[in-house]
Design an enzyme around this catalytic site. Structure first.
Site, PDB file in Angstrom:
ATOM      1  N   LYS A   1      10.936   2.801   2.065  1.00 48.75           N
ATOM      2  CA  LYS A   1      10.951   4.243   1.854  1.00 48.75           C
ATOM      3  C   LYS A   1      11.486   4.606   0.473  1.00 48.75           C
ATOM      4  CE  LYS A   1       9.850   6.405   5.732  1.00 48.75           C
ATOM      5  NZ  LYS A   1      10.769   7.064   6.496  1.00 48.75           N
TER       6      LYS A   1
ATOM      7  N   ASP B   1       1.718  10.227   3.695  1.00 49.77           N
ATOM      8  CA  ASP B   1       2.451  11.111   4.598  1.00 49.77           C
ATOM      9  C   ASP B   1       1.469  12.060   5.273  1.00 49.77           C
ATOM     10  OD1 ASP B   1       4.671  11.931   5.878  1.00 49.77           O
ATOM     11  OD2 ASP B   1       5.519  13.068   4.202  1.00 49.77           O
TER      12      ASP B   1
ATOM     13  N   GLU C   1       0.851  -1.203   0.000  1.00 49.17           N
ATOM     14  CA  GLU C   1       0.000   0.000   0.000  1.00 49.17           C
ATOM     15  C   GLU C   1       0.879   1.243   0.000  1.00 49.17           C
ATOM     16  OE1 GLU C   1      -1.862  -0.228   3.792  1.00 49.17           O
ATOM     17  OE2 GLU C   1      -2.873  -2.111   3.352  1.00 49.17           O
TER      18      GLU C   1
ATOM     19  N   CYS D   1      33.404  37.212  16.370  1.00 44.83           N
ATOM     20  CA  CYS D   1      34.220  38.054  17.245  1.00 44.83           C
ATOM     21  C   CYS D   1      35.591  38.366  16.677  1.00 44.83           C
ATOM     22  CB  CYS D   1      34.371  37.388  18.615  1.00 44.83           C
ATOM     23  SG  CYS D   1      35.384  35.906  18.556  1.00 44.83           S
TER      24      CYS D   1
ATOM     25  N   CYS E   1      36.961  33.881  13.521  1.00 48.28           N
ATOM     26  CA  CYS E   1      35.560  33.686  13.867  1.00 48.28           C
ATOM     27  C   CYS E   1      34.739  34.865  13.336  1.00 48.28           C
ATOM     28  CB  CYS E   1      35.426  33.600  15.390  1.00 48.28           C
ATOM     29  SG  CYS E   1      33.717  33.567  15.940  1.00 48.28           S
TER      30      CYS E   1
ATOM     31  N   CYS F   1      33.774  35.995  22.882  1.00 42.93           N
ATOM     32  CA  CYS F   1      32.983  35.843  21.656  1.00 42.93           C
ATOM     33  C   CYS F   1      31.507  35.938  22.029  1.00 42.93           C
ATOM     34  CB  CYS F   1      33.297  34.499  20.997  1.00 42.93           C
ATOM     35  SG  CYS F   1      32.306  34.158  19.527  1.00 42.93           S
TER      36      CYS F   1
ATOM     37  N   TYR G   1      -6.467   1.929   6.810  1.00 43.95           N
ATOM     38  CA  TYR G   1      -5.541   0.873   6.402  1.00 43.95           C
ATOM     39  C   TYR G   1      -5.241  -0.184   7.462  1.00 43.95           C
ATOM     40  CZ  TYR G   1      -2.191   4.217   8.480  1.00 43.95           C
ATOM     41  OH  TYR G   1      -1.556   5.081   9.297  1.00 43.95           O
TER      42      TYR G   1
ATOM     43  N   LYS H   1       2.469   4.507   1.301  1.00 40.88           N
ATOM     44  CA  LYS H   1       2.639   5.017   2.661  1.00 40.88           C
ATOM     45  C   LYS H   1       2.278   6.502   2.633  1.00 40.88           C
ATOM     46  CE  LYS H   1       5.822   5.074   6.560  1.00 40.88           C
ATOM     47  NZ  LYS H   1       5.753   6.478   6.918  1.00 40.88           N
TER      48      LYS H   1
ATOM     49  N   CYS I   1      36.470  28.567  17.519  1.00 42.11           N
ATOM     50  CA  CYS I   1      36.910  29.913  17.870  1.00 42.11           C
ATOM     51  C   CYS I   1      37.552  29.848  19.242  1.00 42.11           C
ATOM     52  CB  CYS I   1      35.674  30.813  17.901  1.00 42.11           C
ATOM     53  SG  CYS I   1      35.913  32.354  18.786  1.00 42.11           S
TER      54      CYS I   1
END
Ligand code: IVH
Length: 720
Positions: A331, A136, A132, A429, A426, A450, A243, A134, A444
């Protein structure tokens, strides 16, 4: 669990392996529970289905390898998220299960082979299935008594769902009464979903009202079913496919296909693409057919569900914790599209981790418009040779967080684009960033200077697994940091001195300020493990914090330990003239880790812990926080210990304690200790080299544990 020859030491997992597995399992459980909540509770998933499945699979594999760590209440044994407040909670008459996933033809063949073997059938025996689409959407349980719909429940956590009956009564695909003949009790399960057209028109309306569009059909359906006002649900275009069955007072068909036929006769809609498949090859053909149909179907599907057709065989196969053995979801592969990589931005995390994020020309894939994707780390970009301006392949499996797979084939001349060079500073800073030799992540070094790290560290500090300060969220932290009301951890416990400033802020009335301040006060007294974990030290997670707290039991002892180890490390560095090469440093951290004497606290954690406290700013900040708090000692409560009244024997060489220490600890917990094994022995704790005592314990069926299992078993209260 550990069967072995009498003379041989047991082939138990090494303690270090067990501890590492325990740490990983604990992290996985937290993550799985969080993502479950995001997906099922909030309809706001952060990772794709396949990423989620990977977490669950890893957890399952670890539980299989380390059965001592398996737990009946692990998040993977429950389905979905606990029901949300707001709707009445009702227990399901039969648990609502989830489905195991298959991603390849091979896994489908394995599923069929497993079914045959569990049924005691030879590999070539006929076994029929149903296939069947599936759908969603959101699963519902509809209960009919004497032909009347009495309630509709969401799946919730699989055992208890939310009562959404009033809303569900507005869905025209769902009959209120059944035509004769019907079983006295009939539970119909199926998927409530929204069509693609329904979603599009709903989103047009939402846009006109200035509201965010729903990203996909599933979220829209879930949102519609959970409306507080049934009239709002009624206004949404919801549909329903039946189902499966829940509780039944009598059978409604001896096969899945005949049950579907009964559903149709009773007035339910069943999916027209459901088919009987006498062979595995027919399942795979159904999969191909449905996959081809997918773009033209008016609703979203994310795979094909295969079910053993005969209901009697389904019952014989039964369930494994959260999934039936007789069904599986095959899937569809993730959807892929091509779009342009416009920029690579760097996001800064709590420990300064620099995570690259792809900014993409918005593209529609797998039901949503994608404009960002994580690139994981520096090496991933290099490996894929991604350059800003490239056409790239973006993949999105199931839901959200898309991934950049690589550069797309095209005629473009890429040589005009420079290879990407990861920034050395970074972006938040401007501090330098560094990358450990064996680390994938660049960090960093700005620490608390920072601003980004400051905010994320404070957010971590108040989060649920850390100090768990109720009603204090990340937005409030960001706001207070911006307003300079707080800048480091101790400031949170000093906020009460800024009550006036808080009250003068927009949106902060007396009630909300007082509520916040009293939540903070509640956590001024906190357990040692949380006080350690809340510092947000790289590598020092919940498990490591708990282990350290259990072993050292007080804040002053932990702090003294750190100072002692720091002293040793500095002395070793001084002796070597100020620097040590990587190998010697690794060896040094290994030696220091041995001194700590906790399985699971290895050189990596030690290095991180010491690096943190070696920074005088960090040490000051941690000490000031500790001074503001009342950090509870770990108390071994004799009366309620798990070993009170037991007789314990230790054998073999123990790694984290001497025999005397082990016995003293057991006695402190209310147990007797003995040097020899008899039928009266409650537990034998064994280490490497265990011989005759272990063999005797096994022959007497006395419970046996490794040292690491013992540590977990006697986990004291005072650690939460
Ligand atoms: S059967 C015991 N059939 O997929 C078997 N489920 O990932 C229960 N789903 O919880 C489920 N279409 O919400 C079944 N044709 C179908 C389905 C289906 C969608 C959903 C359902 C389930 C989830 C598992």
């Amino acid at each position: 669990m550990f069967a072995h020859a009498a003379q041989q030491p047991p082939a138990a997992p090494a303690d270090a392996d067990l501890a590492a597995a325990a740490a990983e399992i604990s992290t996985l459980r937290t993550e799985i529970a969080r993502h479950n909540g995001l997906y099922h509770g909030d309809d706001a998933p952060e990772i794709t289905d396949s990423e989620f499945d990977a977490l669950v699979r890893r957890h399952e594999a670890l539980e299989r390898s380390f059965p001592a760590l398996a737990r009946a209440d692990a998040p993977t044994t429950t389905v979905g998220a606990p029901p949300k407040a707001g709707f009445r909670k009702v227990a399901h008459a039969r648990p609502m299960l989830s489905l195991e996933n298959a991603f390849s033809e091979e896994e489908v063949r394995e599923f069929a082979a497993r079914c045959r073997s569990a049924l005691g059938l030879p590999p070539t025996a006929p076994l029929s299935f149903a296939a069947e689409p599936k759908i969603d959407g959101l699963s519902l349980d509809l209960r009919y008594e004497n032909g009347q719909l009495v309630h509709a429940l969401t799946r919730g956590d699989g055992a208890v769902g939310e009562d959404v009956t009033a809303n569900v009564r507005t869905i025209t695909d769902i009959p209120q009464n059944l035509p004769h003949p019907f079983p006295q009790i009939l539970e119909v399960r199926g998927e409530v979903y929204m069509t693609k057209d329904g979603l599009a028109s709903l989103n047009i309306d939402r846009a006109a009202q200035g509201r965010d569009p729903y990203p996909n059909c599933r979220n829209a359906a879930a949102g519609a079913v959970r409306q507080k006002d049934p009239a709002k649900t009624a206004a949404r275009p919801l549909r329903f496919y039946a189902y499966a069955t829940g509780e039944l007072s009598e059978p409604i068909g001896d096969t899945q296909m005949r049950q579907l036929a009964t559903f149709a006769r009773l007035g339910f809609v069943t999916n027209p693409h459901s088919t009987a498949c006498p062979q595995v090859d027919d399942l795979l053909a159904a999969y191909q057919r449905i996959h081809t149909l997918r773009p033209d179907l008016p609703y979203d599907i994310d795979g094909v569900v295969y079910k053993v057709d005969e209901v009697a065989l389904q019952a014989q196969l039964g369930n494994v914790s959260r999934t039936p053995r007789w069904a599986i979801a095959h899937k569809f592969p993730a959807e892929r599209v091509v779009t342009r990589l416009e920029a690579i931005d760097i996001q800064v995390g709590r420990t300064g981790a620099q995570t690259p994020v792809a900014r993409l020309t918005p593209v529609f894939v797998g039901g949503v418009t994608v404009s960002n994707a994580t690139l994981h780390n520096e090496d991933e970009i290099t490996r894929k040779d991604l350059r800003v301006g490239d056409l790239v392949i973006v993949e999105r499996a199931g839901d959200v967080i898309p991934a950049v797979i690589g550069v797309a084939d095209s005629d473009e001349d890429r040589s005009v684009r420079a290879p990407y060079s990861f920034p050395r500073q970074c972006p938040e800073c401007g501090s330098d960033t560094v990358r450990g030799e064996d680390e994938a992540v660049r960090r960093c070094i700005g620490g608390l200077s920072c601003s980004k790290q400051r905010v994320t560290r404070l957010i971590h500090m108040i989060s649920r697994p850390a100090l768990d300060i109720n009603g204090f969220g990340s937005e409030a932290i960001a706001e207070f940091v911006e307003a300079r009301l707080i800048s480091e951890p101790a400031d949170i416990f000093r906020l009460h001195t800024r009550r006036g400033d808080l009250l003068s802020r927009k949106g902060w009335g007396e009630a909300s300020v007082d509520k916040l301040l009293s939540s903070i006060e509640e956590k001024r007294r906190s357990p040692l493990n949380r006080a350690l974990y809340c510092l947000g030290i790289h590598q020092v997670g919940q498990t490591a914090s708990r282990d350290i707290a259990r072993q050292y039991t007080s804040h002053s002892a932990v702090r003294a330990l750190i100072d002692r180890l720091l002293g040793e490390r500095r002395a070793a560095l001084d002796a070597a003239g100020g620097t040590l090469d990587q190998k010697s440093l690794d060896r040094l951290h290994e030696t220091l880790a041995k001194q700590i004497g906790i399985a699971g606290i290895g050189p990596e954690i030690v290095r991180s812990l010491l690096n943190f406290f070696d920074d005088s700013d960090n040490a000051r900040m941690a000490d000031e926080l500790a001074a503001e708090m009342i950090i509870e000692d770990v108390v071994y409560v004799t009366a309620s210990s798990p070993i009170t009244g037991m007789t314990i024997v230790f054998t073999g060489s123990l790694e984290t304690m001497t025999r005397d220490e082990a016995e003293a600890e057991a006695q402190k917990l209310g147990a007797k200790t003995s040097g020899s094994v008899s039928a009266k022995t409650s537990i034998l704790v064994y280490g490497p080299g265990a011989g005759s005592k272990l063999a005797k314990a096994e022959s007497l069926r006395v419970r046996t544990m490794t040292e690491a299992e013992w540590r977990l078993f006697i986990a004291p209260p005072g650690v939460s």
